[in-house]
Structure formats: C-alpha cells, structure tokens
Design an enzyme around this catalytic site. Structure first.
Site, PDB file in Angstrom:
ATOM      1  CD  GLU A 267      24.993  30.215  34.280  1.00 52.40           C
ATOM      2  OE1 GLU A 267      25.624  31.085  34.894  1.00 52.40           O
ATOM      3  OE2 GLU A 267      24.973  30.149  33.032  1.00 52.40           O
ATOM      4  CE  LYS A 331      30.723  31.949  35.958  1.00 50.50           C
ATOM      5  NZ  LYS A 331      29.767  32.700  35.125  1.00 50.50           N
ATOM      6  CB  CYS A 381      28.450  30.575  32.651  1.00 52.76           C
ATOM      7  SG  CYS A 381      28.051  31.845  31.437  1.00 52.76           S
TER       8      CYS A 381
END
Length: 506
Positions: A267, A331, A381
């Site tokens: 990430e 995301k 994440c």
C-alpha cells in the site's frame, strides 16, 4: 484470589479482560481463555443488579481492548511534535467505544439462569456483539475471538463453514464450560475439540489443485512511516523498490523460466503519484521482465477542469513493462480519522494528513489483468478484516491484501492484521497474498497454509508460486447469516432451558 480484587470487582473484570489478550496474536496462549471467561461469568453471577453487571462488562471489554489495541499509539510518533497530546488518550479513546459491545454479553449472562443457560446465552450474545461491532459506525471487527486459532491452519478449517464468528462462538462455549464444574461438560469440551481438530486434519488432507503457472514477487521495502514522505528521500525509497523488484523478477525468471511474473508492492509504496507520473511509470516498468506485470500501491489523484485537485484515492495500479497502466482499483472502505474526517465541521481538529480527504472506490470487485492472468480481488489495508465482504458480484481467482503497517512499528498490530488475512483465505477458499510495507508479508493457500513470506521489519523480496483457488465454501455462500443463525439458536435454546429451571439468587 486476592481480597483486594474481590472488593473491587470492576478492577477484577478489567484484569480478566486484559489477561484474555494473551490468547490473541502474536502470543496465541489460547488456554488462558479457560481461566478468564469462567472467571468473568463467575463475577457477573455475583452482580447485585443489571447496572453493576453492565459496568463490570464494560470493565472487561475496556481491559481487553486497551491491552489489545495499545499499538494504535505508535502511529502518533510519526509526527509526535504535533500529536504528543493524544498519546495518553489514543488507545483508551478507541477502547472505550469498542468496550461498550462487551456490555451486551455481560447483561445476557446476568439475566439468564446459571448453568448451561448462562453459558449458551453468554456465547450467543458475545458473537452477536461481534457481529454488531463489524457493522456499526462503519465497523471495526478487529481482534475477533476466533482469531486466537490463527497460529496454524489446522484449527482454522471450520471457518470454511462457519466463519471466524463461528469459531468465536465455539471458543466462548468451550472456554466457559469450567464454570459448570461438571466432568461431563469438560469431557464434552474435549470431545468437541477433538472433532474440531479432526475436521481440520481431514480438510487439510484433501488434495489441492495445482498452483497457477504464475510466479509472485512480494516486495517489502521496510520504509519507516516517519521517513516515507520526506521529499529528500523519495527517490532513494523509489529506487529501493525498483532494485528489489528487478532482483526478484530475475530470480523468478531463472527458477521458473517462461512463467509470467507478478511483482507486488504494498500500500502506497510509491512515493510519487504513480498513475499520473509518466517517468515513474517508465522506471517501474523497466524493472520488470518482458512477461511481467507490476501491481503497485500508490496514491492516485484526479483534477478538475480548473486544474484544482478534486479527489484522492488509495489505489492499486497494474503496470506493463512498457510503463503503461492497464488497470486500477480504488480502496472502498476508508479508515475514519486516518483517511477521512467524519463529522466534518463538527470536530475542530483535523488528523488526516494533507488538506483533502480520500475518496472511496466502488467496493469489493475484481482487478482484471491482461494476458489471461488470474484476476485478484484487491483488499487495501484494513478492508481485509471484514469477514463476509471479500467477494462482490464476481468471484476472483485470488485475494490480494496490500497494506502499510509501518504506522504500528514492531508491535502486535501487524500480527493481528495478518491473522485476519489468513482467516479470509480459509473462509472464502481463495489463496491470500499479503504484501506489507514493513511486514508481515505472506502467501496463504486456499486452506490457510503458509506458502512463503517475509518477517516484520525485514527489507527484501520473496518469490512464491500463486496457489490455486478451491470451490466456493459454505461460508462463502452463506456469509454472516451462518454464525448469526448459530448464535440465535444458542440464545433460544438457552432461554428455553432456563425457563425449565428456576433462577436462584446470585
């Protein structure tokens, strides 16, 4: 038990909750629950009223989550000059609202009759509270009790049927049985554990499909969060990723010639806006072999017609060796206070770095790759901590979790995050590839067996074959309805059983 604890039941509840954390990653001292959960039930049975039971339940939850989430404070040290005043309140500030969910099983345990009704009601309410915690206020299903078994693939196999919440239900039931002081109950507990492990052994003994003819190169730069965005260090950090990628791609090509190579960065690994920086994309592509592809975590920006920054995304970008971007995934489940500020205009402080909140993507999906490569389901994440939300309308060939756990240093946080990722592999019957900025990076096959990885705090790369997927699991089909119905059954059965027996005074 020391008299001082008996005279201060809230303190005793707090200590029992804190001690229970030893069962969680990375310690995995699971037997401690056979002490702490019966102790908590015994304490609740002594509560003179529902208010005391609720207060003691909160104390247990506060101790449990304060000890389990202490590592949140570490993120403040990346800019301690600005956030020093939050150090003493950050972990308690998170633990307090999460601890409120522990009031639910405490009240249920106090209300129902002692014995089996109390054990069944307590276990059902515990899992009901976990399910609520996963959805309320954007959800925070961290450190679900079923993750205590993530030290090995064997005890995780029932998650393919009942999910991590189902493991939580079984764990609370079995660990609470000593409160019954019955040899039959303890024998039954041992029998259930034997069946549990027997199912795990049987499932792990089943043949798996052959791995995909694809080599993965997991690149772990091990970049400290306080140096990550330093302008003077951006090019050295980028060069580190380029060098590791090139070395990993050479190793993969030498050991498995002719196989496609997928190089994966964690990430926000790129210190540049990779999807909009032509020179950075060219350099990244040049580190790949001709039959390679780079999947890189990066911040992605969109500008309006007036040239003003309109949106920021936490993204995964797929790059060809030519430097051309051939896919992007944004995301969807953003972290409150970390990636956007809830209650904008009401809270007078701003904790998100920069002047613009991140924008959310469209949700779980598949990132289609060129040349017939198996398509991953990206999870950026903490999106990986949400059971039952891994797959959208189309089932991917594998799950890919990229993350930046550098925020939490050498603490329990990265190991707890890793355990959640391992469980998602078992629940969905899909291999899980996890690439973290500072670790822990790992590859798990579709049964949760470890296939390779890099340790916490290690800089380097590892080459691993991409495991194949299994067919959809029962949990993958039924999702959270399965542990939800299990909990409802336990609750109803406990209530019926309790009505047949008079409830003695505590």
């Amino acid at each position: 038990m020391p008299d001082v604890l008996l005279k201060r039941p809230w303190l005793l509840a707090f200590l029992l909750g804190a001690l229970s954390v030893l069962a969680l990653p990375p310690v995995h001292a699971v037997p401690v629950l056979w002490l702490t959960l019966p102790g908590f039930l015994w304490l609740i049975g002594r509560a003179p009223g529902w208010r005391r039971a609720a207060w003691w339940g909160f104390g247990f939850g506060f101790g449990h989550h304060l000890a389990g989430l202490y590592w949140i404070t570490h993120s403040l040290f990346t800019d301690i000059g600005r956030w020093w005043w939050l150090v003493p309140v950050a972990a308690p500030g998170v633990a307090v609202p999460v601890a409120l969910f522990s009031v639910i099983p405490a009240l249920v345990a106090w209300r129902v009759a002692p014995g089996w009704p109390r054990v069944l009601g307590f276990a059902a309410a515990w899992v009901g509270a976990e399910l609520l915690r996963g959805v309320m206020f954007t959800g925070f299903p961290w450190n679900l009790l079923g993750t205590v078994w993530a030290f090995h693939a064997l005890p995780l196999q029932p998650a393919s049927v009942i999910g991590v919440h189902g493991l939580s239900l079984l764990t609370v039931l079995l660990a609470s049985l000593p409160i019954l002081r019955s040899w039959r109950a303890l024998a039954g507990s041992a029998a259930v554990l034997a069946l549990w492990m027997g199912f795990g052994a049987w499932r792990l003994a089943q043949p798996l499909p052959a791995d995909h003819a694809v080599r993965l190169v997991l690149v772990q730069g091990n970049v400290a969060q306080d140096t990550k965005w330093d302008p003077a260090r951006r090019m050295p950090i980028f060069q580190r990723y380029l060098d590791l990628s090139a070395a990993g791609a050479r190793e993969a090509a030498a050991t498995h010639p002719g196989q496609p190579v997928l190089v994966i960065w964690p990430e926000t690994a790129s210190p540049f806006l990779l999807a909009q920086d032509a020179e950075a994309m060219r350099l990244a592509g040049a580190s790949l072999p001709p039959h390679g592809l780079l999947l890189a975590g990066t911040v992605r920006a969109e500008w309006g017609a007036d040239g003003q920054l309109r949106s920021l995304f936490n993204s995964l970008v797929a790059l060809e060796p030519s430097g051309e971007a051939v896919g992007v995934f944004d995301k969807a489940h953003l972290v409150p206070f970390g990636e956007y500020m809830p209650f904008a205009g009401i809270i007078p402080i701003r904790m998100v770095t920069g002047g613009v909140d991140f924008s959310a993507g469209s949700g779980p999906g598949v990132l289609r790759l060129p040349r017939g490569l198996p398509s991953p389901g990206p999870l950026i994440c903490y999106e990986v901590i949400f059971p039952g939300r891994m797959v959208g309308g189309e089932r991917p060939g594998w799950l890919l979790n990229i993350t930046n756990d550098a925020w939490f240093g050498m603490s329990a946080g990265p190991y707890q995050h890793l355990a959640a990722a391992r469980l998602r592999a078992v629940e969905e019957g899909l291999p899980m590839v996890r690439v973290a900025q500072t670790g822990v990076s790992a590859v798990y096959d579709a049964t949760g067996r470890h296939a390779g990885g890099l340790s916490l705090g290690e800089s380097g790369f590892v080459t691993v074959g991409l495991p194949a997927a299994l067919g959809p699991t029962l949990f993958g089909w039924g999702g959270l309805w399965i542990p939800g119905l299990m909990s409802l059954f336990c609750c109803v059965f406990g209530v019926i059983w309790g009505r047949r027996r008079p409830r003695p005074m505590p």
